[in-house]
Design a protein around this motif. Structure first.
Motif, PDB file in Angstrom:
ATOM      1  N   GLU A 175      -1.913  -3.985  -1.291  1.00  0.00           N
ATOM      2  CA  GLU A 175      -3.078  -3.693  -2.120  1.00  0.00           C
ATOM      3  C   GLU A 175      -4.169  -4.819  -2.064  1.00  0.00           C
ATOM      4  O   GLU A 175      -3.887  -5.896  -1.813  1.00  0.00           O
ATOM      5  CB  GLU A 175      -2.804  -3.220  -3.443  1.00  0.00           C
ATOM      6  CG  GLU A 175      -1.869  -1.988  -3.630  1.00  0.00           C
ATOM      7  CD  GLU A 175      -1.657  -1.699  -5.281  1.00  0.00           C
ATOM      8  OE1 GLU A 175      -1.128  -0.618  -5.309  1.00  0.00           O
ATOM      9  OE2 GLU A 175      -1.656  -2.763  -5.848  1.00  0.00           O
ATOM     10  N   ASP A 176      -5.416  -4.314  -2.413  1.00  0.00           N
ATOM     11  CA  ASP A 176      -6.434  -5.291  -2.311  1.00  0.00           C
ATOM     12  C   ASP A 176      -6.240  -6.277  -3.438  1.00  0.00           C
ATOM     13  O   ASP A 176      -5.826  -5.729  -4.741  1.00  0.00           O
ATOM     14  CB  ASP A 176      -7.645  -4.466  -3.023  1.00  0.00           C
ATOM     15  CG  ASP A 176      -8.846  -4.822  -1.993  1.00  0.00           C
ATOM     16  OD1 ASP A 176      -8.677  -4.915  -0.738  1.00  0.00           O
ATOM     17  OD2 ASP A 176      -9.994  -4.787  -2.212  1.00  0.00           O
ATOM     18  N   THR A 236     -10.214 -12.026   0.722  1.00  0.00           N
ATOM     19  CA  THR A 236      -8.937 -12.390   1.409  1.00  0.00           C
ATOM     20  C   THR A 236      -7.944 -11.195   1.264  1.00  0.00           C
ATOM     21  O   THR A 236      -7.813 -10.546   0.444  1.00  0.00           O
ATOM     22  CB  THR A 236      -8.075 -13.653   0.444  1.00  0.00           C
ATOM     23  OG1 THR A 236      -8.740 -14.897   0.555  1.00  0.00           O
ATOM     24  CG2 THR A 236      -6.750 -13.827   1.043  1.00  0.00           C
ATOM     25  N   ARG A 237      -7.228 -10.805   2.469  1.00  0.00           N
ATOM     26  CA  ARG A 237      -6.296 -10.044   2.488  1.00  0.00           C
ATOM     27  C   ARG A 237      -4.876 -10.437   2.397  1.00  0.00           C
ATOM     28  O   ARG A 237      -4.423 -11.535   2.887  1.00  0.00           O
ATOM     29  CB  ARG A 237      -6.343  -9.141   3.696  1.00  0.00           C
ATOM     30  CG  ARG A 237      -7.526  -7.963   3.859  1.00  0.00           C
ATOM     31  CD  ARG A 237      -7.303  -7.391   5.159  1.00  0.00           C
ATOM     32  NE  ARG A 237      -7.223  -8.086   6.369  1.00  0.00           N
ATOM     33  CZ  ARG A 237      -6.112  -7.857   7.317  1.00  0.00           C
ATOM     34  NH1 ARG A 237      -5.251  -7.204   6.879  1.00  0.00           N
ATOM     35  NH2 ARG A 237      -6.165  -8.514   8.216  1.00  0.00           N
ATOM     36  N   ARG A 270       0.816  -1.292   0.140  1.00  0.00           N
ATOM     37  CA  ARG A 270       0.030   0.062  -0.100  1.00  0.00           C
ATOM     38  C   ARG A 270       0.811   1.286  -0.073  1.00  0.00           C
ATOM     39  O   ARG A 270       0.606   2.145  -0.591  1.00  0.00           O
ATOM     40  CB  ARG A 270      -0.941   0.007   1.335  1.00  0.00           C
ATOM     41  CG  ARG A 270      -1.931  -1.060   1.255  1.00  0.00           C
ATOM     42  CD  ARG A 270      -3.106  -0.706   1.696  1.00  0.00           C
ATOM     43  NE  ARG A 270      -4.165  -1.592   1.091  1.00  0.00           N
ATOM     44  CZ  ARG A 270      -5.283  -1.971   1.623  1.00  0.00           C
ATOM     45  NH1 ARG A 270      -5.840  -1.096   2.447  1.00  0.00           N
ATOM     46  NH2 ARG A 270      -5.960  -2.737   1.028  1.00  0.00           N
ATOM     47  N   HIS A 312      -4.867 -13.502   4.868  1.00  0.00           N
ATOM     48  CA  HIS A 312      -5.886 -13.443   5.894  1.00  0.00           C
ATOM     49  C   HIS A 312      -7.275 -13.637   5.015  1.00  0.00           C
ATOM     50  O   HIS A 312      -7.728 -13.158   4.448  1.00  0.00           O
ATOM     51  CB  HIS A 312      -5.998 -12.160   6.709  1.00  0.00           C
ATOM     52  CG  HIS A 312      -4.592 -12.000   7.409  1.00  0.00           C
ATOM     53  ND1 HIS A 312      -4.415 -11.919   8.814  1.00  0.00           N
ATOM     54  CD2 HIS A 312      -3.153 -12.076   7.052  1.00  0.00           C
ATOM     55  CE1 HIS A 312      -3.291 -11.728   9.118  1.00  0.00           C
ATOM     56  NE2 HIS A 312      -2.702 -11.755   7.997  1.00  0.00           N
ATOM     57  N   THR A 313      -7.772 -14.909   5.655  1.00  0.00           N
ATOM     58  CA  THR A 313      -8.992 -15.441   4.884  1.00  0.00           C
ATOM     59  C   THR A 313     -10.373 -15.379   5.697  1.00  0.00           C
ATOM     60  O   THR A 313      -9.970 -15.668   6.827  1.00  0.00           O
ATOM     61  CB  THR A 313      -8.850 -16.939   4.324  1.00  0.00           C
ATOM     62  OG1 THR A 313      -7.346 -17.097   3.697  1.00  0.00           O
ATOM     63  CG2 THR A 313     -10.032 -17.355   3.515  1.00  0.00           C
ATOM     64  N   VAL A 332      -0.828  -9.856   3.494  1.00  0.00           N
ATOM     65  CA  VAL A 332       0.048  -9.203   4.226  1.00  0.00           C
ATOM     66  C   VAL A 332       1.174  -9.874   4.142  1.00  0.00           C
ATOM     67  O   VAL A 332       1.607 -10.568   3.812  1.00  0.00           O
ATOM     68  CB  VAL A 332      -0.442  -9.374   5.758  1.00  0.00           C
ATOM     69  CG1 VAL A 332       0.676  -8.690   6.776  1.00  0.00           C
ATOM     70  CG2 VAL A 332      -1.703  -8.615   6.162  1.00  0.00           C
ATOM     71  N   GLU A 353     -10.764 -14.251  11.021  1.00  0.00           N
ATOM     72  CA  GLU A 353      -9.988 -14.459   9.851  1.00  0.00           C
ATOM     73  C   GLU A 353      -8.976 -15.440  10.278  1.00  0.00           C
ATOM     74  O   GLU A 353      -8.526 -15.852  11.369  1.00  0.00           O
ATOM     75  CB  GLU A 353      -8.857 -13.235   9.454  1.00  0.00           C
ATOM     76  CG  GLU A 353      -9.684 -11.957   8.816  1.00  0.00           C
ATOM     77  CD  GLU A 353      -8.682 -11.149   8.374  1.00  0.00           C
ATOM     78  OE1 GLU A 353      -8.597 -10.334   7.610  1.00  0.00           O
ATOM     79  OE2 GLU A 353      -7.841 -10.581   9.089  1.00  0.00           O
ATOM     80  N   ALA A 389       0.844  -3.857   4.787  1.00  0.00           N
ATOM     81  CA  ALA A 389      -0.417  -4.038   4.112  1.00  0.00           C
ATOM     82  C   ALA A 389      -0.078  -4.075   2.648  1.00  0.00           C
ATOM     83  O   ALA A 389       0.526  -3.230   2.268  1.00  0.00           O
ATOM     84  CB  ALA A 389      -1.441  -3.174   4.598  1.00  0.00           C
TER      85      ALA A 389
END
Ligand code: HEC
Length: 437
Positions: free
Chosen positions: A169-170, A238-239, A150, A201-202, A241, A209, A167
């Motif tokens: 990006e999406d 889902t993120r 990010r 991170h689901t 990291v 999560e 973090a």
């Protein structure tokens, strides 16, 4: 006439052996030179990191650069500290897909060369320089999704090593999709990114999560392309990291890290789902001050048959060693449980997060009910150079100065039929070290 044939063939074999062996055996330390013998080893095994802009503390491209380090290089390679690979070579499985270790012959060559005064040799013997394109190229092919941090990080000219969660990006997913290949790489500031491990991170459905390993970046590693029909699930929401180990290099350096993902077509469900999960977790850790060889153990049972593809120890600053053992259920081992140690990392280094990928033909194929037993050891003495304070007792926690005790295990489940099929295929092959039950 045919009667003489085998003898001739055998004899020819012996001759070839001799002609190969004699010159090498006759090589005296003084005749081993940088240009002729050593440079090719450094090109292959060291220059990924030891070059301008690499993470190694010095460049090892030219003789002028190498010469002042000859003694130190000798010590590091003889102790097998370099290239980084900390698996115990006397235990369990020995064949890995990503083993960068030097052969015993190359180690001896380097040691003899250094002992012989580290001569340069004839410039005409120098192999052409290696070309590096890892910064610009996607080794997995053109990704469908590319995300970056990010916010770029600036690594200050002088700062202690940092281990930070950043973090990303999406992913911009509209539906659940399966990954067929993934690669992580620093796109900027590679010299300050010692390693980077991406996690997913689901959403777990209950508003929380689940965290899982996605892919790591380590120098000389160029992504993972999963075997045909094998994939990893990427759920909507889902993120990603990035956990990065950042290392100052004397100038303020901006760094960015990319994740590239190739997807299977929409609506395609791969036959096998690759899982990367914690195993053998133990949070009941109690390490006294100024003590080493402190042990902690944990167990995880696999409820279905599985094929194990990779192992990565996860310990923090006081990490010393870790072993992975498989305990097979009685039904499969003649009435009583049998155990097999598959891997140990005997000198764990907190600054090297290495995933040990087993070669296909030695990947453990295990029955349902197999228990994964993870044993970790800790060194909380001043002898451990990553120890910030040996006078402190240490227990479980998230910070690097707290401890953890588990392994990341990569595996996929098998149906009973697949399990039996793979097992008989395995048993038909010779030279199987482990996992052949
Ligand atoms: C994956 C990257 C990588 C590879 C490959 C690698 N090194 Fe290193 N090397 C490093 C880093 C980073 C350090 C700094 C210490 C550490 O992090 O362990 C280092 C440290 C060293 C040192 C100690 C320098 C000092 O300050 O005393 C020597 C000598 C060395 N490497 C030689 C080699 C040789 C020779 C090879 C190949 C046979 C090699 N390295 C391969 C990354 C690498």
């Amino acid at each position: 006439m045919s009667y003489h044939q085998p003898f001739r063939v055998a004899f020819a074999g012996v001759m070839t052996l001799f002609t190969c062996l004699l010159p090498a055996a006759a090589q005296t330390p003084a005749s081993i030179t940088f240009t002729k013998d050593i440079s090719r080893i450094f090109q292959k095994s060291c220059q990924d990191c030891h070059r301008p802009g690499g993470i190694g503390p010095m460049s090892l491209l030219t003789y002028q650069e190498v010469r002042p380090w000859a003694r130190s290089i000798r010590n590091q390679v003889v102790r097998r500290n370099m290239p980084p690979w900390y698996i115990d070579r006397t235990v369990g499985i020995h064949q890995f897909k990503n083993d960068p270790s030097l052969s015993q012959a190359d180690i001896k060559l380097i040691a003899d060369w250094a002992d012989g005064g580290a001569p340069a040799g004839d410039p005409a013997d120098m192999p052409p320089p290696r070309q590096f394109d890892d910064g610009t190229r996607w080794h997995i092919g053109e990704p469908d999704i590319v995300i970056k941090l990010r916010k770029e990080v600036i690594v200050k000219a002088k700062a202690p090593d940092q281990w930070v969660d950043l973090a990303m990006e999406d992913l911009g997913l509209k539906t659940d999709r399966y990954i067929r290949a993934v690669e992580v790489k620093p796109s900027k500031g590679a010299a300050v990114v010692h390693h980077a491990v991406s996690y997913v991170h689901t959403p777990d459905g209950a508003g929380g999560e689940e965290r899982g390993l996605l892919e790591e970046y380590a120098v000389g590693k160029f992504g993972d392309i999963f075997p045909e029909g094998t994939g990893r699930l990427l759920k909507v929401g889902t993120r990603v990291v990035m956990n990065a180990h950042l290392h100052s290099n004397g100038t303020d350096t901006p760094a960015d890290i990319y994740v590239g993902i190739r997807l299977y077509p929409e609506n395609y469900v791969p036959k096998r789902l690759l899982i990367m999960a914690h195993v053998g977790d133990n949070e009941d850790i109690d390490i006294p001050p100024n003590t080493k060889n402190v042990r902690s153990e944990g167990y995880t049972m696999l409820l279905k048959p599985a094929r194990i593809t990779a192992f990565q120890p996860h310990l923090h600053n006081r990490g010393q060693a870790q072993c992975l053992e498989l305990i097979y259920p009685p039904a499969q081992s003649g009435g009583r449980a049998a155990a097999q140690t598959v891997s140990c990392v005997d000198k764990f280094r907190f600054n090297w997060h290495i995933v040990y990928h087993y070669q296909e033909d030695v990947q453990p194929i295990v029955p349902a009910g197999t228990v994964i037993h993870v044993t970790s050891w800790y060194d909380n003495t001043p002898g451990n150079r990553f120890n910030p304070d040996p006078s402190n007792p240490v227990s479980f926690g998230q910070r690097s100065i707290d401890e953890m005790s588990f392994a990341w295990l990569s595996y996929y489940y098998l149906s009973d039929a697949e399990y039996r099929e793979m097992l008989s295929e395995r048993q038909n092959k010779t030279n199987v070290v482990a996992g052949n039950r």
